[in-house]
Design a protein around this motif. Sequence first.
Motif, PDB file in Angstrom:
ATOM      1  N   GLY A  52       0.821  -1.212   0.000  1.00 18.37           N
ATOM      2  CA  GLY A  52       0.000   0.000   0.000  1.00 18.37           C
ATOM      3  C   GLY A  52       0.853   1.261   0.000  1.00 18.37           C
ATOM      4  N   GLY A  53       1.932   1.243   0.762  1.00 14.42           N
ATOM      5  CA  GLY A  53       2.831   2.400   0.786  1.00 14.42           C
ATOM      6  C   GLY A  53       3.507   2.639  -0.547  1.00 14.42           C
ATOM      7  N   ILE A  54       3.930   1.555  -1.199  1.00 10.39           N
ATOM      8  CA  ILE A  54       4.543   1.702  -2.526  1.00 10.39           C
ATOM      9  C   ILE A  54       3.521   2.221  -3.520  1.00 10.39           C
ATOM     10  CG2 ILE A  54       5.509   0.383  -4.458  1.00 10.39           C
ATOM     11  CD1 ILE A  54       6.951  -1.350  -2.366  1.00 10.39           C
ATOM     12  N   GLN A  55       2.302   1.700  -3.468  1.00 12.68           N
ATOM     13  CA  GLN A  55       1.257   2.178  -4.377  1.00 12.68           C
ATOM     14  C   GLN A  55       0.940   3.644  -4.114  1.00 12.68           C
ATOM     15  OE1 GLN A  55      -2.517   0.113  -4.127  1.00 12.68           O
ATOM     16  NE2 GLN A  55      -3.059   0.705  -6.203  1.00 12.68           N
ATOM     17  N   ILE A  70      -1.813   6.126 -16.905  1.00 10.22           N
ATOM     18  CA  ILE A  70      -1.894   5.465 -15.604  1.00 10.22           C
ATOM     19  C   ILE A  70      -0.552   4.783 -15.393  1.00 10.22           C
ATOM     20  CG2 ILE A  70      -3.109   3.768 -14.195  1.00 10.22           C
ATOM     21  CD1 ILE A  70      -5.505   4.117 -16.119  1.00 10.22           C
ATOM     22  N   SER A  71       0.188   5.209 -14.385  1.00  8.82           N
ATOM     23  CA  SER A  71       1.509   4.618 -14.150  1.00  8.82           C
ATOM     24  C   SER A  71       1.649   4.218 -12.695  1.00  8.82           C
ATOM     25  CB  SER A  71       2.609   5.600 -14.546  1.00  8.82           C
ATOM     26  OG  SER A  71       2.494   6.793 -13.814  1.00  8.82           O
ATOM     27  N   SER A  72       2.441   3.179 -12.477  1.00 14.27           N
ATOM     28  CA  SER A  72       2.700   2.699 -11.118  1.00 14.27           C
ATOM     29  C   SER A  72       3.965   1.864 -11.131  1.00 14.27           C
ATOM     30  CB  SER A  72       1.526   1.877 -10.597  1.00 14.27           C
ATOM     31  OG  SER A  72       1.391   0.708 -11.373  1.00 14.27           O
ATOM     32  N   GLY A  73       4.481   1.583  -9.951  1.00 14.06           N
ATOM     33  CA  GLY A  73       5.634   0.704  -9.806  1.00 14.06           C
ATOM     34  C   GLY A  73       6.823   1.407  -9.206  1.00 14.06           C
ATOM     35  N   ARG A  77       8.610  -0.220 -13.531  1.00 16.84           N
ATOM     36  CA  ARG A  77       7.590   0.800 -13.771  1.00 16.84           C
ATOM     37  C   ARG A  77       6.630   0.312 -14.844  1.00 16.84           C
ATOM     38  NH1 ARG A  77       5.763   4.808 -10.893  1.00 16.84           N
ATOM     39  NH2 ARG A  77       5.338   6.704 -11.993  1.00 16.84           N
ATOM     40  N   SER A  78       5.346   0.408 -14.570  1.00 19.69           N
ATOM     41  CA  SER A  78       4.302   0.040 -15.528  1.00 19.69           C
ATOM     42  C   SER A  78       3.517   1.300 -15.879  1.00 19.69           C
ATOM     43  CB  SER A  78       3.383  -1.000 -14.894  1.00 19.69           C
ATOM     44  OG  SER A  78       2.244  -1.186 -15.673  1.00 19.69           O
ATOM     45  N   SER A  79       3.322   1.527 -17.161  1.00 21.07           N
ATOM     46  CA  SER A  79       2.616   2.723 -17.591  1.00 21.07           C
ATOM     47  C   SER A  79       1.707   2.381 -18.764  1.00 21.07           C
ATOM     48  CB  SER A  79       3.634   3.800 -18.010  1.00 21.07           C
ATOM     49  OG  SER A  79       2.982   4.978 -18.347  1.00 21.07           O
ATOM     50  N   VAL A  80       0.470   2.869 -18.704  1.00 16.72           N
ATOM     51  CA  VAL A  80      -0.502   2.666 -19.773  1.00 16.72           C
ATOM     52  C   VAL A  80      -0.932   4.036 -20.272  1.00 16.72           C
ATOM     53  CG1 VAL A  80      -2.791   1.774 -20.340  1.00 16.72           C
ATOM     54  CG2 VAL A  80      -1.338   0.526 -18.758  1.00 16.72           C
ATOM     55  N   GLU A  81      -0.852   4.231 -21.572  1.00 19.15           N
ATOM     56  CA  GLU A  81      -1.279   5.494 -22.177  1.00 19.15           C
ATOM     57  C   GLU A  81      -2.477   5.219 -23.068  1.00 19.15           C
ATOM     58  OE1 GLU A  81       0.507   8.575 -25.406  1.00 19.15           O
ATOM     59  OE2 GLU A  81       1.829   8.019 -23.754  1.00 19.15           O
TER      60      GLU A  81
END
Length: 139
Positions: A52-55, A70-73, A77-81
């Motif tokens: 949860g802290g990383i998110q 939408i990016s996270s990691g 790193r995961s990113s959706v455009e």
Amino acid sequence: MKPNTACACPHWAVMLPGAFCIVVAIAVYASTANTLAGSICLLAGTPALIRGGIQLATARISLDSQRIVISSGLFSRSSVEIRHEEVATFDCYQSVLGRLLGYGVIGITTRGSNRYLTPPIADHRALAAHLNNCRSQVQ
């Protein structure tokens, strides 16, 4: 930030599952001599709290006049455009807890039938209204 952009971060509620498990572990340790149950709760809660802290620290939803990102990691790193022209529908979801704490999730469906869910974000309706405004300007 440009005038027609928006950015959202996850709501602090992403930390709740891990925090709840750790509070239960502390309560079990304090009230009984059953250290196994407390250890299990602690072992379940610590990774959930870290996740949860990383998110909370790394996930971002960015919106401008052309696309949604939408990016996270943290390490990978995961990113959706998603371009606004590709968005078929978007829906707002809010659980009972989300209504109480003020967060929700936006589901975005593209024309290719791909479905993307944002992390739980505060004021998700304002971001959805901004998304709707950007989509109407593109069309």
